[in-house]
Design an enzyme around this catalytic site. Sequence first.
Site, PDB file in Angstrom:
ATOM      1  CD  GLU A 215      -4.581 -15.627 -33.906  1.00 24.85           C
ATOM      2  OE1 GLU A 215      -3.497 -15.779 -34.621  1.00 24.85           O
ATOM      3  OE2 GLU A 215      -4.548 -14.479 -33.090  1.00 24.85           O
ATOM      4  CB  CYS A 249      -2.617 -22.434 -38.271  1.00 24.72           C
ATOM      5  SG  CYS A 249      -2.188 -22.030 -36.662  1.00 24.72           S
TER       6      CYS A 249
END
Length: 468
Positions: A215, A249
């Site tokens: 991720e 993110c």
Amino acid sequence: MSTVSEQTLLTMNFQALQSAYARDPAPDYAQRVAVLKKLKRALVSHEQHIYQALSQDYGYRSQFDTFFADIMPTIAAINYAIKHLKKWMQPSKRHAGLMLMPSKVKVHYQPLGVVGVVTPWNFPFYLALGPTIQALAAGNRVMIKMSEFTPHANQALKSILEDISEHVHLVEGDAQIGAAFAALPFDHLIFTGSTEVGKLVAKSAADNLTPITLELGGKSPTIIDQDIDIGVAVDALIMGKSINSGQICVAPDYVFVPAKRVDSFIDTFIARYTEYHLSSNNSNKQSHIISDRQLTRLLHLLDDAKSKGAIVHPVKAHDPSNSKCVYPHLLTNVSEDMAVLQEEIFGSLLPVMTYDTLDDVISYINARPRPLALYIMSNNNPLIERLIANTHSGGISVNDTTMHVVADDAPFGGIGHSGMGQYHGYEGFLTFSKAKTVLYSSSWLPKNRIVLKHRDWVFKVLRKWLLR
């Protein structure tokens, strides 16, 4: 303690989890739920400890940010897993097909063993426990590597995990320990962090043929159309840029605005951000940038852009006396040679780009590494569907930002430079399980004897059926 002894201890703890799994390789539904409920009770009882720990690590982190982005989605993930786990664990029936008739086929979901979780500093509880919850639901043991930049959060999480220490072990340490952690022969490894470090993790995992989920991040674009209420678009962007000061993110990394709407966008953004964060009576203020290192990096991006011609529109100019609080700075007149358009921002800067046609936007996005998220501000369904169909990204939010990440019943994951694999909800259960095909054939029917003895006839029948 020397680096060698730390690495030896790391290996010993990993082996202890392997042994614990070997003693009970197929925990039943009741066992898994019991572990998840213990974790939930510990989280709830440590709520205030979590707020304090993260605020210490950041210098200041609002309780709203910690609850909204760490505590709430973590507990929601536990509740969702408990509610659906019995169904997830059931073997799924599959069609056997003509070749295997009258046998039956089922897929069983078996724990993998020991799962490694590498956690970043921005949401240390949710990004440590989110994958851990799904790995535990799948029947695994878990080893978590925490960031060295959140020492107080790490200690709080250690306390939370005390009652389930046979199932989850927490590791602290610097980059050297992180590298040793990634090199362990886990049965699955999930890493959340930067693309560059993700590449190193993938190389380490490859030596053990360890399956991985990455991720990562990248530059997530936002597209504002010609007709959407500018206030609606601005509110969505402020949500994504103010939670954790944009240290997310999936935070909006740059925004496309129709040329004729730029001034309205900037004015509305500054006015509404001021209303929500500077003029508000809310006790929850904007969280700080986590460290001097990250602050220096952000200010360097800003200075580099200004030196190359960007026009800066700050909500509030950076105050060196309150150095770790950086309010959003909108940047116009940006160009490709600026670092702010080349690197993931991971903070409160927001480049604003103009466009004339949607084709230009699609071409720009598709010419670059695939982002973790893409945001569309529009009520125009054909436009929305066109962007969904003609761009690649890990996920999309329409008239919202970042919030798709916490959808309990939907997968989350990147693509290309923004990651590989996915987890959350049922997909998380599948990621941390081995889907094992089991063929059930009855002993009373001499199927193999018939096939072997009458091969010519079987060949003719099957060939005629298949090639018809």
